[in-house]
Write a protein that holds these residues in place. Structure first.
Motif, short mmCIF file in Angstrom:
data_model
loop_
_atom_site.label_atom_id
_atom_site.label_comp_id
_atom_site.label_asym_id
_atom_site.label_seq_id
_atom_site.Cartn_x
_atom_site.Cartn_y
_atom_site.Cartn_z
N SER A 66 -12.35 3.63 -1.91
CA SER A 66 -13.36 4.58 -1.44
C SER A 66 -13.01 5.98 -1.90
CB SER A 66 -13.42 4.58 0.09
OG SER A 66 -13.77 3.30 0.55
N LEU A 67 -14.03 6.75 -2.23
CA LEU A 67 -13.80 8.13 -2.64
C LEU A 67 -13.59 9.00 -1.41
CD1 LEU A 67 -16.37 8.02 -5.48
CD2 LEU A 67 -14.01 8.79 -5.79
N VAL A 68 -12.66 9.93 -1.53
CA VAL A 68 -12.33 10.86 -0.44
C VAL A 68 -12.76 12.24 -0.91
CG1 VAL A 68 -10.44 11.76 0.96
CG2 VAL A 68 -10.32 9.43 0.09
N ARG A 84 -3.31 2.72 0.78
CA ARG A 84 -2.24 2.27 1.69
C ARG A 84 -1.49 1.11 1.05
NH1 ARG A 84 -3.14 2.79 7.38
NH2 ARG A 84 -1.44 4.26 7.18
N PHE A 85 -0.16 1.17 1.08
CA PHE A 85 0.67 0.07 0.59
C PHE A 85 0.43 -1.17 1.43
CE2 PHE A 85 4.80 -2.16 1.12
CZ PHE A 85 4.88 -2.70 -0.15
N VAL A 86 0.16 -2.29 0.77
CA VAL A 86 -0.09 -3.57 1.47
C VAL A 86 1.12 -4.47 1.25
CG1 VAL A 86 -1.60 -5.59 1.66
CG2 VAL A 86 -2.58 -3.35 1.10
N PRO A 87 1.95 -4.67 2.29
CA PRO A 87 3.13 -5.52 2.08
C PRO A 87 2.75 -7.00 2.07
CG PRO A 87 3.03 -4.79 4.36
CD PRO A 87 1.86 -4.15 3.65
N ILE A 140 -6.62 2.73 7.14
CA ILE A 140 -7.05 3.32 5.87
C ILE A 140 -8.58 3.30 5.74
CG2 ILE A 140 -6.93 1.22 4.44
CD1 ILE A 140 -5.78 4.81 3.50
N GLY A 141 -9.26 2.66 6.69
CA GLY A 141 -10.72 2.71 6.75
C GLY A 141 -11.24 4.12 6.99
N ILE A 142 -10.35 5.08 7.16
CA ILE A 142 -10.75 6.47 7.34
C ILE A 142 -11.29 7.08 6.04
CG2 ILE A 142 -8.48 7.47 6.81
CD1 ILE A 142 -10.89 8.73 9.54
N THR A 143 -10.96 6.51 4.88
CA THR A 143 -11.27 7.19 3.61
C THR A 143 -12.75 7.53 3.43
OG1 THR A 143 -11.06 5.03 2.51
CG2 THR A 143 -9.21 6.55 2.28
N PRO A 144 -13.69 6.58 3.63
CA PRO A 144 -15.10 6.96 3.46
C PRO A 144 -15.57 7.96 4.52
CG PRO A 144 -14.93 4.69 4.25
CD PRO A 144 -13.54 5.14 3.93
N ALA A 174 -3.39 8.60 8.45
CA ALA A 174 -3.64 9.38 7.23
C ALA A 174 -4.59 10.53 7.52
CB ALA A 174 -4.22 8.48 6.14
N PHE A 175 -4.39 11.64 6.83
CA PHE A 175 -5.30 12.79 6.84
C PHE A 175 -5.36 13.52 8.18
CE2 PHE A 175 -7.23 10.11 3.42
CZ PHE A 175 -6.85 10.94 2.38
N ALA A 176 -4.28 13.46 8.97
CA ALA A 176 -4.28 14.17 10.26
C ALA A 176 -4.54 15.66 10.04
CB ALA A 176 -2.94 13.95 10.96
N ASP A 177 -3.89 16.26 9.02
CA ASP A 177 -4.07 17.70 8.78
C ASP A 177 -5.50 18.01 8.37
OD1 ASP A 177 -1.46 17.94 9.30
OD2 ASP A 177 -0.80 18.25 7.23
N ARG A 178 -6.05 17.16 7.49
CA ARG A 178 -7.41 17.42 7.01
C ARG A 178 -8.42 17.30 8.14
NH1 ARG A 178 -7.86 15.24 0.88
NH2 ARG A 178 -10.11 15.22 1.03
#
Ligand SMILES: Cc1cc2nc3c(=O)[nH]c(=O)nc-3n(C[C@H](O)[C@H](O)[C@H](O)COP(=O)(O)OP(=O)(O)OC[C@H]3O[C@@H](n4cnc5c(N)ncnc54)[C@H](O)[C@@H]3O)c2cc1C
Length: 209
Positions: A66-68, A84-87, A140-144, A174-178
């Motif tokens: 997804s584009l951010v 996100r790294f997927v183990p 990581i579903g936060i990206t869109p 992810a993206f807490a600051d943004r």
């Protein structure tokens, strides 16, 4: 297994111009056309398809991200994604870790060449709305959603938006600051953050566990 090969049809040559760790095991990547040309805008929620070779096996990898960032940008030169790294599954030590997310989180450096298809996808979140918008994101579903919010932040008339954002822990958010910066720019944005094991804000009787 696919073999090593050049760019496929419809892919544009691009390069990495910047990377940033935006949470535990999440890397944001900025991409620019190799020829430095302008790039088309997109709709919030759309993704790009990226192609690169696994540096270890040489296998050609193709994945969607997804584009951010704001979907509309005058004279756009870059696209941004976050991976996100997927183990490998805990009970399958015989399997490899996720291949593309390993490249993105472990091997990528500035000037790394990568092939990218034009933005596409039907998961489009309308930026303009007369009714309040509720966004729900996990991990990581936060990206869109970031793309949607950063697009709305540029509008004169901003709809009311409430984001519910769940993560395992603060470190993996992810993206807490943004999101904090977005809240400062958008009085109409409210956020409920949820973390595992009773750490988060839990309004409306929501329980996490
Ligand atoms: C529209 C769209 C948007 C997306 N946006 C994002 C985004 O913004 N950010 C993001 O991080 N991701 C996003 N994704 C997910 C992304 O496309 C990849 O699926 C993700 O990065 C994992 O790819 P990988 O190559 O690292 O993992 P893969 O190599 O595909 O492996 C995935 C998992 O399968 C396991 N595995 C490997 N082989 C086997 C096997 N033989 N049997 C069973 N299991 C096996 C691996 O250990 C790993 O756990 C998006 C996907 C789509 C479709």
């Amino acid at each position: 297994m696919r073999s090593r090969s050049g760019p496929s049809r419809g892919f544009k040559d691009m390069k990495v111009i910047h990377t940033q760790r935006v949470a535990d095991e999440v890397t944001a990547v900025w991409l620019q056309a190799l020829d430095g040309g302008n790039l088309p805008d997109y709709f919030p929620g759309q993704h790009i398809t990226v192609q690169t070779n696994d540096p270890v096996s040489g296998e050609q990898l193709i994945r969607c991200y997804s584009l951010v960032g704001s979907a509309v940008e005058e004279g756009r030169k870059t696209y941004q994604i976050a991976v996100r790294f997927v183990p490998r599954p805990h009970d399958r030590p015989d399997l490899p870790d996720g291949r593309m997310s390993t490249v993105m989180n472990r091997h990528l450096a500035v000037d790394h060449k990568i092939q990218v298809q034009a933005p596409s996808g039907h998961f489009v979140i309308p930026a303009e709305s007369t009714r309040p918008i509720v966004l729900v994101a996990g991990g990581i579903g936060i990206t869109p959603m970031i793309s949607h919010l950063e697009t709305i932040a540029t509008l004169q008339e901003q709809p009311r938006v409430h984001l519910v954002y769940a993560n395992r822990s603060r470190e993996t958010e992810a993206f807490a600051d943004r999101l904090n910066q977005l809240q400062a720019r958008m009085p109409s944005l409210t956020i409920t953050r949820l973390w595992g094991a009773g750490e988060g804000e839990l309004p409306y009787g929501v329980r996490v566990g």
